[in-house]
Design a protein around this motif. Structure first.
Motif, short mmCIF file in Angstrom:
data_model
loop_
_atom_site.label_atom_id
_atom_site.label_comp_id
_atom_site.label_asym_id
_atom_site.label_seq_id
_atom_site.Cartn_x
_atom_site.Cartn_y
_atom_site.Cartn_z
N VAL A 32 0.86 -1.18 0.00
CA VAL A 32 0.00 0.00 0.00
C VAL A 32 0.90 1.22 0.00
CG1 VAL A 32 -1.66 1.32 1.37
CG2 VAL A 32 -1.87 -1.17 1.21
N MET A 33 0.52 2.22 -0.75
CA MET A 33 1.26 3.49 -0.74
C MET A 33 0.32 4.61 -0.35
SD MET A 33 4.03 3.35 -3.81
CE MET A 33 4.96 4.70 -3.04
N GLY A 34 0.85 5.55 0.41
CA GLY A 34 0.02 6.62 0.91
C GLY A 34 0.72 7.96 0.88
N TRP A 35 -0.08 8.98 1.11
CA TRP A 35 0.41 10.35 1.23
C TRP A 35 0.03 10.89 2.60
CZ3 TRP A 35 3.65 12.75 -2.04
CH2 TRP A 35 3.72 12.30 -3.37
N PHE A 36 0.97 11.56 3.20
CA PHE A 36 0.76 12.26 4.46
C PHE A 36 1.29 13.68 4.30
CE2 PHE A 36 -0.26 8.93 7.65
CZ PHE A 36 -0.13 7.81 6.85
N LYS A 42 2.29 21.24 13.62
CA LYS A 42 1.16 20.32 13.68
C LYS A 42 1.62 18.88 13.53
CE LYS A 42 -2.37 23.49 11.98
NZ LYS A 42 -3.51 23.66 11.02
N GLU A 43 0.74 17.95 13.88
CA GLU A 43 1.07 16.54 13.75
C GLU A 43 0.95 16.10 12.29
OE1 GLU A 43 -0.31 14.96 18.18
OE2 GLU A 43 -1.29 14.21 16.38
N ARG A 44 1.62 15.00 11.99
CA ARG A 44 1.51 14.44 10.66
C ARG A 44 0.06 14.00 10.41
NH1 ARG A 44 6.17 10.41 9.19
NH2 ARG A 44 5.88 10.11 11.43
N GLU A 45 -0.41 14.29 9.23
CA GLU A 45 -1.81 14.06 8.89
C GLU A 45 -1.92 13.13 7.69
OE1 GLU A 45 -3.75 17.54 7.40
OE2 GLU A 45 -5.75 16.65 7.37
N PHE A 46 -2.74 12.10 7.83
CA PHE A 46 -3.01 11.19 6.72
C PHE A 46 -3.87 11.88 5.67
CE2 PHE A 46 -4.29 7.64 4.30
CZ PHE A 46 -5.67 7.69 4.17
N LEU A 47 -3.57 11.61 4.39
CA LEU A 47 -4.34 12.18 3.30
C LEU A 47 -5.07 11.11 2.49
CD1 LEU A 47 -1.74 14.77 2.00
CD2 LEU A 47 -3.64 15.16 3.58
N ALA A 48 -4.33 10.13 2.01
CA ALA A 48 -4.92 9.12 1.13
C ALA A 48 -3.98 7.93 0.99
CB ALA A 48 -5.19 9.71 -0.25
N PHE A 49 -4.55 6.77 0.68
CA PHE A 49 -3.71 5.63 0.33
C PHE A 49 -4.33 4.85 -0.81
CE2 PHE A 49 -6.10 2.07 1.93
CZ PHE A 49 -6.69 2.44 3.12
N ALA A 60 -8.80 10.81 3.47
CA ALA A 60 -9.22 11.53 4.67
C ALA A 60 -10.35 12.47 4.29
CB ALA A 60 -8.03 12.32 5.24
N ASP A 61 -11.25 12.71 5.22
CA ASP A 61 -12.38 13.60 4.96
C ASP A 61 -11.93 15.00 4.56
OD1 ASP A 61 -14.56 12.20 7.55
OD2 ASP A 61 -14.18 11.59 5.47
N SER A 62 -10.79 15.41 5.09
CA SER A 62 -10.32 16.78 4.85
C SER A 62 -9.94 17.03 3.40
CB SER A 62 -9.12 17.09 5.76
OG SER A 62 -8.05 16.19 5.50
N VAL A 63 -9.68 15.97 2.64
CA VAL A 63 -9.25 16.15 1.25
C VAL A 63 -10.15 15.44 0.25
CG1 VAL A 63 -6.86 16.45 1.99
CG2 VAL A 63 -7.66 14.18 1.25
N LYS A 64 -11.12 14.71 0.74
CA LYS A 64 -12.01 13.97 -0.14
C LYS A 64 -12.72 14.93 -1.09
CE LYS A 64 -13.90 10.61 1.98
NZ LYS A 64 -14.77 9.84 2.88
N GLY A 65 -12.69 14.59 -2.37
CA GLY A 65 -13.32 15.45 -3.37
C GLY A 65 -12.39 16.50 -3.95
N SER A 107 -4.37 4.43 7.43
CA SER A 107 -4.48 5.85 7.75
C SER A 107 -3.52 6.23 8.88
CB SER A 107 -5.91 6.22 8.16
OG SER A 107 -6.24 5.63 9.41
N GLN A 108 -2.85 5.24 9.44
CA GLN A 108 -1.88 5.46 10.51
C GLN A 108 -0.47 5.35 9.97
OE1 GLN A 108 -3.07 6.27 13.64
NE2 GLN A 108 -5.03 6.22 12.54
N TYR A 109 0.38 6.27 10.35
CA TYR A 109 1.74 6.27 9.79
C TYR A 109 2.52 5.03 10.22
CZ TYR A 109 3.59 8.01 14.26
OH TYR A 109 3.94 8.17 15.57
#
Length: 125
Positions: A32-36, A42-49, A60-65, A107-109
């Motif tokens: 699996v590959m992801g972006w944070f 601020k803390e590291r934030e998950f974006l997508a995988f 993540a809801d913050s970037v969905k769409g 979603s966890q680093y």
């Protein structure tokens, strides 16, 4: 294993950027590959995988769409297309790769084994 992220830069609010992450040394497609991202203070934030083999994605809801994660299997490249960027999207963006285990929460680093060096995205208002 090496992950090399690129594509960051300065963009105005409402604009778009496309980040790339070239992976080398991964010996199978079962990962699996992801972006944070991490903004200053601020803390590291998950974006997508994305599941590299099956192509399934999660956001993540913050970037969905607004953000779209994709991969080019032939080029071993992970992409993140970011639209409608906001000043609060300013951060260092990092790609990561982890072996696929169905019990992992990607979603966890801590689910990732390898990390790229990060690329800075700055969104001006």
């Amino acid at each position: 294993v090496q992950l090399q992220a690129s594509g960051g830069g300065l963009v105005q609010a409402g604009g778009s950027l496309r980040l790339n992450c070239v992976a080398s040394g991964l010996t199978s497609h079962n990962y699996v590959m992801g972006w944070f991202r991490q903004a200053p203070g601020k803390e590291r934030e998950f974006l997508a995988f994305i599941n590299w083999r099956a192509g399934g994605t999660w956001y993540a809801d913050s970037v969905k769409g607004r953000f779209t994660i994709s991969r080019d299997v032939a080029k071993n490249t992970l992409n993140l297309k970011m639209n409608s960027l906001k000043p609060e999207d300013t951060a260092v963006y990092s790609c990561a790769a982890g072996s696929y285990r169905y019990t992992n929460d990607y979603s966890q680093y801590s689910a990732y084994d390898f990390w790229g060096q990060g690329t800075l995205v700055t969104v001006s208002s």
